[in-house]
Scaffold this motif. Sequence first.
Motif, mmCIF file in Angstrom:
data_model
loop_
_atom_site.group_PDB
_atom_site.id
_atom_site.type_symbol
_atom_site.label_atom_id
_atom_site.label_comp_id
_atom_site.label_asym_id
_atom_site.label_seq_id
_atom_site.Cartn_x
_atom_site.Cartn_y
_atom_site.Cartn_z
ATOM 1 N N GLN A 188 0.856 -1.188 0.000
ATOM 2 C CA GLN A 188 0.000 0.000 0.000
ATOM 3 C C GLN A 188 0.897 1.245 0.000
ATOM 4 N N GLN A 189 0.263 2.417 0.041
ATOM 5 C CA GLN A 189 1.026 3.666 0.090
ATOM 6 C C GLN A 189 1.630 3.897 1.467
ATOM 7 N N ALA A 204 5.925 -0.095 2.825
ATOM 8 C CA ALA A 204 5.188 0.907 2.052
ATOM 9 C C ALA A 204 5.723 0.991 0.628
ATOM 10 N N ARG A 217 6.818 3.189 -2.233
ATOM 11 C CA ARG A 217 7.335 4.572 -2.231
ATOM 12 C C ARG A 217 7.334 5.158 -3.633
ATOM 13 N N LYS A 218 6.600 6.255 -3.753
ATOM 14 C CA LYS A 218 6.551 6.953 -5.038
ATOM 15 C C LYS A 218 7.808 7.824 -5.152
ATOM 16 N N GLN A 246 5.812 14.182 1.600
ATOM 17 C CA GLN A 246 5.373 12.805 1.334
ATOM 18 C C GLN A 246 5.198 12.042 2.641
ATOM 19 N N LYS A 302 1.773 10.296 4.150
ATOM 20 C CA LYS A 302 1.674 8.860 4.459
ATOM 21 C C LYS A 302 1.191 8.647 5.878
#
Length: 624
Positions: free
Chosen positions: A544-545, A566, A568-569, A590, A594
């Motif tokens: 998930q994010q 997580a 990670r974008k 970010q 989160k």
Amino acid sequence: MSPIPTPEQAATVAPAATPSSQLRNFCIIAHIDHGKSTLADRMLQATGVVAPRDMRAQYLDRMDIERERGITIKSQAVRMPWTVAGPDGGRTYALNMIDTPGHVDFSYEVNRSLAACEGAVLLVDAAQGIQAQTLANLYMAIEGDLTVIPVLNKIDLPAAEPERHAEEIASLIGCDVDDVLRVSGKTGQGVAELLDRIVEAVPAPHGDPDAPARAMIFDSVYDTYRGVVTYVRVVDGALKPRERIEMLSTGAVHDLLEIGVISPEPAPSAGLGAGEVGYLITGVKDVRQSRVGDTVTAAARPAAEPLSGYRDPKPMVFSGLFPVDGSDFPALRDALDKLKLNDAALTYEPETSVALGFGFRCGYLGLLHLEIIRERLEREFNLDIISTAPSVVYTVTMEDRSVHTVTNPSEFPEGKVVDVSEPVVRATILTPSEFVGTVMELCVSRRGTMGGMDYLSPSRVEMHYTLPLAEIVFDFFDALKSRTRGYASLDYEMDGEQSADLVKVDILLNGERVDAFSAIVHRDAAYSYGVMMTKRLKDLIPRQQFEVPVQAAIGSRIISRETIRALRKDMLAKCYGGDISRKRKLLEKQKEGKKRMKAIGRVEVPQEAFIAALGADQPTGRDK
């Protein structure tokens, strides 16, 4: 020997009811793979009811699933003519044969078949000898006061030892060794002699032909075009086409549109007399109006007393069935209604799950029964379903002395538990003597208590154990077979309840309980179940994010944890050089996002993860 007419011929030349003195009703009982269906094939050929061009192996196994697995699931009735030679040219008898399943999960089918017969052919493999299910079926036949005809099958095998096994059978049922017939279901050797013995030894059915009609329903199937087809054994009186019949338990009255015999395809007749086995069609579409064990009588002259019926089977294993698509719930309900008609041992009631939506809590006689029902729902009704982990029925006593019956881990009560009772079974294991130690070790590891040991012969041992049902319904049979190189056999029956140190293990995703993954296990196995389930879900649930903890807990105590990292974008993808503080600012932004997402976010668990985690191969918290 007069051939049976086709349904078209029978409709024009309808045979009258056969006198009961010329009827013989019998079934074939045996352990799994001892050749019941193959012997039934040879009988169909010997009596001429199936033309050689129409013959196929396991002719009476009608379902695709039976033919693929090579097992009989549904008992099948068939009528065969057989002429016994005599000085006046011989006499033709009508033999009603019922081919029965051999697996312990379908012993209820055998029980119903025995109630429709006066005799039983006890079939034993000449290479393997007596097995556990052979004994169970024999005791059932003796309890029903049936005439038992002992038969050794597969005498053509190179490994066959007919003399040794004939002595075992003779000592078991108290007959002479010469009374044990030798046949080969493969070659047909000895089949004619067996049919002659059936006519000679099995008594004609008793029944009063002049009394009000009473017929016992022993099976039913649903036909899309003709409605419910009901299989009956007429005990007293007679039933004729076009008369009105009444179901005694419901009081429903129907017109009898068609009546006939199965030979081996349905053939209409002019009626069924006392002692005959056949089918009825009333055009009824409501499956609940034709209950197995009910008594059918004539509406014009009804019987005062119903027949005793059958003992209702008690489900041993419970599992939830949920449609993958929630809109399929009505279709699943209709499918279960129709299966219930064909399988009286299936029980079900609606239930809801937070994770899976609306479904049914179903009761089965064992894990194979569960597997077959699930496969039939998918094949015959085109349903996509998820089944939850199987569990047995527990009785939980709380501190305030309230007692709860728990068929689903989510029903396990919160609060101070004083006692948990689980169902136990009395198991009979037959094994070669060299595997006695191995079997003892396996039973002890499954919390078994030994009840005794008998030597049937110098090389074969019968062992009695009391075992928790929860320990044997999953993989006990497979473990027993693998440790004894396939030679041991198992049979079991319910033997009450016993107290045990059992706990409920909950699975938490991001701190929230997921009811579908909960399980009730023994305290000693709780840790290994928790570790296994958290690892499995970590691999199945996509990232998930935000970071997701997967935890196993007993009450409020966490016993195992895995973390789904997580996703990670890459926030810095568009930053080409420039001041480092700009990059830090984006990363901090970010991180804050989160944190906020984790506080309000729910974990998305895809349907595939549920299916994989809750498959029928659900582990039991025990290292295999």
